[in-house]
Design an enzyme around this catalytic site. Structure first.
Site, PDB file in Angstrom:
ATOM      1  CD  GLU A 262     -18.354  10.392  32.067  1.00 12.79           C
ATOM      2  OE1 GLU A 262     -19.552  10.343  31.710  1.00 12.79           O
ATOM      3  OE2 GLU A 262     -17.897   9.709  32.985  1.00 12.79           O
ATOM      4  CB  CYS A 296     -21.276   7.451  34.023  1.00 15.02           C
ATOM      5  SG  CYS A 296     -19.878   7.096  32.934  1.00 15.02           S
TER       6      CYS A 296
END
Length: 438
Positions: A262, A296
């Site tokens: 991720e 993110c």
């Protein structure tokens, strides 16, 4: 601080735990954990040695041999107990997350709530580990598939979500029969130690073996590399930058391990001419400045139709002017600090680069100093007029910079701009017309 005592954090802490004991190594260097909130020393952590790592892995392998034989619903009950412990200490752990990382108290508490929620989810999952059955071409035969646990799961987490990301991985792995080895960010090790102390209570109360939940805090160049190269670790879940992910993926693939990555994002919101700006502007602001841009999924690009561009620009500047920047433990504040002074320099460098490419800073970009900003980690979130092809816009800067990009014509042009970066992850559109003209 009383908070630290309640969570089992001492002035000096060790960096490796098997779940039942802490390995008392002091020869591999020490981390001084400085809060970005006020620049004060919170506590110190002795980094784990390579010998510590090997011992922790050995204990984890032994624990797996037992844990894989435990019925999944019983594994789920252990996760249920972990969830109850987290509920009991949500306020304390949430405050530590906020103070150590710098995110707002609301976000710190929310992160612990995410841990609780994933525990609840995993408990339900523990009774749903089904396998498919199917017909066979052989007479009087049926085939079925059955899931088997992998073994020791390595979990490498980033500073911006110091506890939640671990739980998303660990609770699912636990009910599936795997054991967990956690390497947290060296920027936020205390939150991980606090969680490990909570896990230790559950392990002791249920007479479980050490190695079920293990923690290793150490240098990426030594402990991190050992973990990535370790053939005894069949799966590694890593959250971090694109560069770190590329490095890790190559090493893990070379040994035919499995990886869950991720990594970075370069997320955009599109605003069309008929969008409801009363809904859009608050959402854009929160997406861009929440966690001080250190997510993110942070909104980094705002793609606005030329017909409403000036109105959106003026509304955004007005909204940014109303932001309260300061101690994230004060719920009146909207924006806390960046994680450290290195992050501040990256923020400043990105703004310098975008201006050299032709961008224009519309608001923000300053580094704050003086009373309340002694840590040197507080910045004013920036709005920058830019074009999507700028090199710096094509990159992810982990800081509160929102690039304002104009588009004309059909919404497909905006979608093309949205997709014209190498990163994926998240996107949004504000419109009152869901039709695309052909």
């Amino acid at each position: 601080m009383e908070l630290l005592k309640l969570l089992g954090i001492k002035e000096e802490n060790f960096g490796a735990s098997t779940g039942l004991i802490w390995l008392e190594t002091k020869s591999s260097g020490m981390i001084e954990v400085i809060s970005p909130v006020d620049g004060k020393l919170i506590a110190k952590v002795y980094q784990a040695s390579e010998n510590d790592y090997d011992l922790v892995v050995e204990k984890s392998i032994e624990a797996f041999k037992f844990w894989r034989t435990v019925p999944a619903p019983k594994r789920g009950d252990i996760v249920r107990q972990i969830g109850l412990k987290l509920r009991a200490c949500k306020e304390h752990l949430g405050r530590l997350v906020s103070y150590e990382m710098g995110k707002s108290l609301q976000e710190g508490l929310g992160e612990v709530q995410e841990m609780i929620d994933i525990c609840d989810f995993a408990v339900g999952l523990s009774r749903q580990l089904y396998g498919f059955t199917m017909t066979s071409e052989r007479e009087k035969h049926r085939m079925y598939e059955q899931y088997h646990p992998l073994g020791v799961v390595g979990i490498i987490t980033a500073f911006n979500f110091p506890v939640a990301v671990w739980s998303w991985n660990a609770m699912i792995a636990t009910v599936c029969g795997d054991v967990n080895l956690w390497k947290p960010s060296s920027k936020t090790p205390l939150s991980a130690i606090a969680v490990q102390n909570i896990l230790s209570e559950v392990i002791k109360e249920n007479n479980l073996p050490e190695g079920l939940f293990s923690l290793i805090i150490g240098k990426g160049s030594t402990i991190g590399e050992k973990l990535l190269n370790d053939k005894r670790i069949p799966l590694i879940s890593l959250t971090g930058s694109i560069q770190v992910g590329q490095h890790a993926a190559g090493i893990i693939a070379k040994r035919f391990g499995r990886a869950i990555l991720e990594l970075g994002g370069n997320n955009a919101i599109i605003i069309t001419p008929n969008a409801d700006l009363n809904l859009a502007i608050p959402a854009v602001v929160f997406g861009a400045v929440g966690t001080a841009g250190q997510r993110c999924t942070t909104t980094r690009r705002l793609i606005v139709h030329e017909d409403v561009y000036d109105k959106v620009k003026d509304s955004l500047i007005k909204a940014y002017q109303s932001l309260k920047i300061g101690n994230p433990l004060d719920e009146k504040n909207h924006v806390g600090p960046l994680i450290d002074k290195t992050a501040v320099e990256e923020f400043k460098n990105a703004l310098n680069l975008v201006q050299k490419e032709g961008g224009k800073i519309l608001y923000g970009g300053d580094v704050l100093s003086g009373e309340g900003y002694e840590s040197g980690c507080y910045v004013v979130p920036a709005i920058v007029e830019a074009e999507n092809h700028y090199k710096i816009v094509q990159e992810e800067t982990f800081a509160p910079i929102l690039y304002l990009i104009k588009y004309s014509g059909d919404v497909q042009n905006a979608i093309n701009i949205q997709n014209d970066v190498v990163q994926g992850l998240s996107s949004a559109i504000f419109t009152n017309n869901l039709r695309i003209k052909k």
